[in-house]
Design a protein around this motif. Structure first.
Motif, PDB file in Angstrom:
ATOM      1  N   ASP A  65     -14.144  -5.719 -25.703  1.00  0.00           N
ATOM      2  CA  ASP A  65     -13.185  -4.621 -25.852  1.00  0.00           C
ATOM      3  C   ASP A  65     -12.090  -4.712 -24.799  1.00  0.00           C
ATOM      4  OD1 ASP A  65     -14.431  -3.483 -28.039  1.00  0.00           O
ATOM      5  OD2 ASP A  65     -15.706  -2.170 -26.826  1.00  0.00           O
ATOM      6  N   ARG A  66     -12.490  -5.045 -23.575  1.00  0.00           N
ATOM      7  CA  ARG A  66     -11.507  -5.157 -22.497  1.00  0.00           C
ATOM      8  C   ARG A  66     -10.558  -6.333 -22.737  1.00  0.00           C
ATOM      9  NH1 ARG A  66     -14.666  -6.016 -18.633  1.00  0.00           N
ATOM     10  NH2 ARG A  66     -14.150  -8.124 -17.951  1.00  0.00           N
ATOM     11  N   TYR A  67     -11.120  -7.467 -23.229  1.00  0.00           N
ATOM     12  CA  TYR A  67     -10.277  -8.631 -23.504  1.00  0.00           C
ATOM     13  C   TYR A  67      -9.238  -8.328 -24.586  1.00  0.00           C
ATOM     14  CZ  TYR A  67     -13.927 -11.191 -20.960  1.00  0.00           C
ATOM     15  OH  TYR A  67     -14.813 -11.623 -20.015  1.00  0.00           O
ATOM     16  N   GLU A  68      -9.645  -7.579 -25.611  1.00  0.00           N
ATOM     17  CA  GLU A  68      -8.711  -7.231 -26.684  1.00  0.00           C
ATOM     18  C   GLU A  68      -7.567  -6.358 -26.148  1.00  0.00           C
ATOM     19  OE1 GLU A  68     -10.877  -5.454 -29.846  1.00  0.00           O
ATOM     20  OE2 GLU A  68     -11.941  -7.304 -30.392  1.00  0.00           O
ATOM     21  N   GLN A  69      -7.908  -5.423 -25.268  1.00  0.00           N
ATOM     22  CA  GLN A  69      -6.877  -4.575 -24.664  1.00  0.00           C
ATOM     23  C   GLN A  69      -5.915  -5.397 -23.816  1.00  0.00           C
ATOM     24  OE1 GLN A  69      -8.971  -1.544 -22.503  1.00  0.00           O
ATOM     25  NE2 GLN A  69      -9.796  -0.563 -24.334  1.00  0.00           N
ATOM     26  N   GLN A  70      -6.471  -6.368 -23.069  1.00  0.00           N
ATOM     27  CA  GLN A  70      -5.634  -7.214 -22.225  1.00  0.00           C
ATOM     28  C   GLN A  70      -4.734  -8.113 -23.072  1.00  0.00           C
ATOM     29  OE1 GLN A  70      -8.613  -9.089 -19.786  1.00  0.00           O
ATOM     30  NE2 GLN A  70      -8.579  -7.455 -18.258  1.00  0.00           N
ATOM     31  N   GLU A  71      -5.260  -8.639 -24.175  1.00  0.00           N
ATOM     32  CA  GLU A  71      -4.450  -9.461 -25.079  1.00  0.00           C
ATOM     33  C   GLU A  71      -3.283  -8.648 -25.642  1.00  0.00           C
ATOM     34  OE1 GLU A  71      -4.373 -12.530 -26.153  1.00  0.00           O
ATOM     35  OE2 GLU A  71      -6.197 -13.437 -25.365  1.00  0.00           O
ATOM     36  N   GLU A  72      -3.558  -7.388 -25.970  1.00  0.00           N
ATOM     37  CA  GLU A  72      -2.510  -6.521 -26.511  1.00  0.00           C
ATOM     38  C   GLU A  72      -1.447  -6.243 -25.451  1.00  0.00           C
ATOM     39  OE1 GLU A  72      -2.091  -2.158 -28.729  1.00  0.00           O
ATOM     40  OE2 GLU A  72      -4.067  -3.040 -28.347  1.00  0.00           O
ATOM     41  N   GLN A  73      -1.877  -6.028 -24.203  1.00  0.00           N
ATOM     42  CA  GLN A  73      -0.926  -5.806 -23.115  1.00  0.00           C
ATOM     43  C   GLN A  73      -0.114  -7.066 -22.825  1.00  0.00           C
ATOM     44  OE1 GLN A  73      -3.792  -4.314 -20.125  1.00  0.00           O
ATOM     45  NE2 GLN A  73      -2.489  -2.510 -19.950  1.00  0.00           N
ATOM     46  N   LEU A  74      -0.748  -8.224 -22.940  1.00  0.00           N
ATOM     47  CA  LEU A  74      -0.087  -9.489 -22.646  1.00  0.00           C
ATOM     48  C   LEU A  74       1.083  -9.739 -23.585  1.00  0.00           C
ATOM     49  CD1 LEU A  74      -0.121 -12.175 -21.017  1.00  0.00           C
ATOM     50  CD2 LEU A  74      -1.654 -13.087 -22.769  1.00  0.00           C
ATOM     51  N   GLY A  75       0.887  -9.444 -24.868  1.00  0.00           N
ATOM     52  CA  GLY A  75       1.963  -9.639 -25.844  1.00  0.00           C
ATOM     53  C   GLY A  75       2.372 -11.093 -25.936  1.00  0.00           C
ATOM     54  N   SER A  76       3.669 -11.357 -25.861  1.00  0.00           N
ATOM     55  CA  SER A  76       4.195 -12.718 -25.988  1.00  0.00           C
ATOM     56  C   SER A  76       4.311 -13.437 -24.649  1.00  0.00           C
ATOM     57  CB  SER A  76       5.577 -12.678 -26.654  1.00  0.00           C
ATOM     58  OG  SER A  76       6.477 -11.897 -25.881  1.00  0.00           O
ATOM     59  N   ARG A  77       3.933 -12.752 -23.560  1.00  0.00           N
ATOM     60  CA  ARG A  77       4.010 -13.398 -22.249  1.00  0.00           C
ATOM     61  C   ARG A  77       2.922 -14.456 -22.108  1.00  0.00           C
ATOM     62  NH1 ARG A  77       3.364  -8.918 -18.011  1.00  0.00           N
ATOM     63  NH2 ARG A  77       2.309  -7.808 -19.688  1.00  0.00           N
ATOM     64  N   ASN A  78       3.107 -15.380 -21.139  1.00  0.00           N
ATOM     65  CA  ASN A  78       2.091 -16.407 -20.918  1.00  0.00           C
ATOM     66  C   ASN A  78       1.106 -16.051 -19.814  1.00  0.00           C
ATOM     67  OD1 ASN A  78       3.641 -16.670 -18.648  1.00  0.00           O
ATOM     68  ND2 ASN A  78       4.360 -18.743 -19.076  1.00  0.00           N
ATOM     69  N   SER A  79       1.324 -14.912 -19.132  1.00  0.00           N
ATOM     70  CA  SER A  79       0.398 -14.486 -18.081  1.00  0.00           C
ATOM     71  C   SER A  79       0.592 -13.004 -17.812  1.00  0.00           C
ATOM     72  CB  SER A  79       0.622 -15.286 -16.788  1.00  0.00           C
ATOM     73  OG  SER A  79       1.911 -15.032 -16.269  1.00  0.00           O
ATOM     74  N   MET A  80      -0.403 -12.420 -17.127  1.00  0.00           N
ATOM     75  CA  MET A  80      -0.358 -10.996 -16.817  1.00  0.00           C
ATOM     76  C   MET A  80      -1.259 -10.717 -15.627  1.00  0.00           C
ATOM     77  SD  MET A  80      -1.582  -7.811 -19.222  1.00  0.00           S
ATOM     78  CE  MET A  80      -3.326  -8.120 -18.859  1.00  0.00           C
ATOM     79  N   SER A  81      -0.829  -9.831 -14.770  1.00  0.00           N
ATOM     80  CA  SER A  81      -1.641  -9.439 -13.632  1.00  0.00           C
ATOM     81  C   SER A  81      -2.586  -8.313 -14.043  1.00  0.00           C
ATOM     82  CB  SER A  81      -0.747  -8.986 -12.471  1.00  0.00           C
ATOM     83  OG  SER A  81      -1.525  -8.378 -11.454  1.00  0.00           O
ATOM     84  N   LYS A  82      -3.869  -8.439 -13.724  1.00  0.00           N
ATOM     85  CA  LYS A  82      -4.835  -7.387 -14.061  1.00  0.00           C
ATOM     86  C   LYS A  82      -4.607  -6.130 -13.224  1.00  0.00           C
ATOM     87  CE  LYS A  82      -8.499 -10.580 -15.474  1.00  0.00           C
ATOM     88  NZ  LYS A  82      -9.864 -11.067 -15.187  1.00  0.00           N
ATOM     89  N   THR A  83      -4.107  -6.303 -11.996  1.00  0.00           N
ATOM     90  CA  THR A  83      -3.877  -5.148 -11.130  1.00  0.00           C
ATOM     91  C   THR A  83      -2.533  -4.480 -11.415  1.00  0.00           C
ATOM     92  OG1 THR A  83      -2.986  -6.641  -9.433  1.00  0.00           O
ATOM     93  CG2 THR A  83      -5.324  -6.038  -9.276  1.00  0.00           C
ATOM     94  N   ASP A  84      -1.596  -5.228 -11.999  1.00  0.00           N
ATOM     95  CA  ASP A  84      -0.294  -4.680 -12.385  1.00  0.00           C
ATOM     96  C   ASP A  84       0.062  -5.284 -13.743  1.00  0.00           C
ATOM     97  OD1 ASP A  84       2.196  -3.665 -12.683  1.00  0.00           O
ATOM     98  OD2 ASP A  84       3.069  -4.584 -10.899  1.00  0.00           O
TER      99      ASP A  84
END
Length: 254
Positions: A65-84
């Motif tokens: 569930d957490r991975y799916e939320q992170q994938e949705e937040q990531l969108g088209s970007r190639n990386s994302m910070s978990k803290t920001d």
């Protein structure tokens, strides 16, 4: 050990059907763990297996569930910070370690005129050339007009940006990324840029004077979604050409 590995590989290769890796969700994981529990009810089970099942029951569905939320937040970007989550990892040119570390960051764009700041924008991409179209749109929204000209360094030079500026009738003083190198060393005598182009009959001329006929057109899509039109030309016969070694290294005709 090698013989054993070869034997296992040979056994697995007997089945020619490709492996399938379907995406699973948290509910499917819960159902699978429940089936395993049911199958092991009346059987002696090692404590390590029980521990593994308990760990899977507690953590795996929640993690999915957490991975799916992170994938949705990531969108088209190639990386994302978990803290920001709004920040993208970018390689810093300077930091206290002086080793160009990857850190969560934002790309800040500022446009000025006569040293007055007229517009600024924040972006989630590390490449400057992808920020220019959005920055211009924001400028237009603020002032209900467009600048007559834009001056920027080679980091903003791209086919997409030149096309956007031409469409909006903005004069562009923006170098392309190889401009300084060409000014210093000149255009290489055998590069594609140095080939003569006959616009009337749509063909190129190779360094030895051979016609390179038009063999087709295609498209190339950039990371920002911009579609580039690509035309391909080919020489008739490069075999035995005295300039082959310095002209190109590919097999067949250039």
């Amino acid at each position: 050990l090698w013989k054993y590995a070869q034997g296992v590989a040979a056994e697995e290769l007997k089945d020619p059907s490709p492996s399938e890796f379907d995406q699973v969700n948290a509910q499917q994981v819960r159902q699978t763990i429940a089936k395993i529990d049911h199958a092991l009810q009346d059987k002696p089970v090692d404590n390590k297996v029980k521990q593994k099942l308990n760990y899977a029951r507690r953590h795996w569905p929640k993690n999915l569930d957490r991975y799916e939320q992170q994938e949705e937040q990531l969108g088209s970007r190639n990386s994302m910070s978990k803290t920001d989550p709004d920040a993208t990892f970018m390689r810093m040119k300077e930091d206290h370690m002086l080793n160009g570390q990857l850190k969560p960051a934002y790309n800040v764009q500022i446009s000025t005129q006569q040293q007055f700041i007229l517009n600024y924008s924040l972006h989630q991409t590390s490449t400057d050339y992808q920020t220019l179209p959005v920055h211009i749109e924001q400028y237009q929204g603020l002032y209900n007009t467009l600048p007559s000209a834009i001056v920027a360094d080679a980091g903003y030079g791209s086919d997409e940006n030149y096309a956007v500026l031409e469409q909006k009738e903005i004069e562009a003083y923006i170098k392309y990324n190889t401009f300084d190198k060409e000014q210093k060393h000149g255009i290489r005598p055998f590069s594609s840029d140095s080939l003569h182009y006959n616009q009337a009959e749509n063909y190129l001329v190779c360094p030895i004077g051979q016609r390179m006929g038009h063999i087709g057109d295609g498209q190339r899509i950039t990371t920002s979604g911009h579609v580039q039109l690509v035309s391909r030309y080919q020489a008739r016969n490069c075999q035995g050409c005295p300039m082959r070694g310095v002209c190109h290294a590919a097999k067949g005709n250039r």
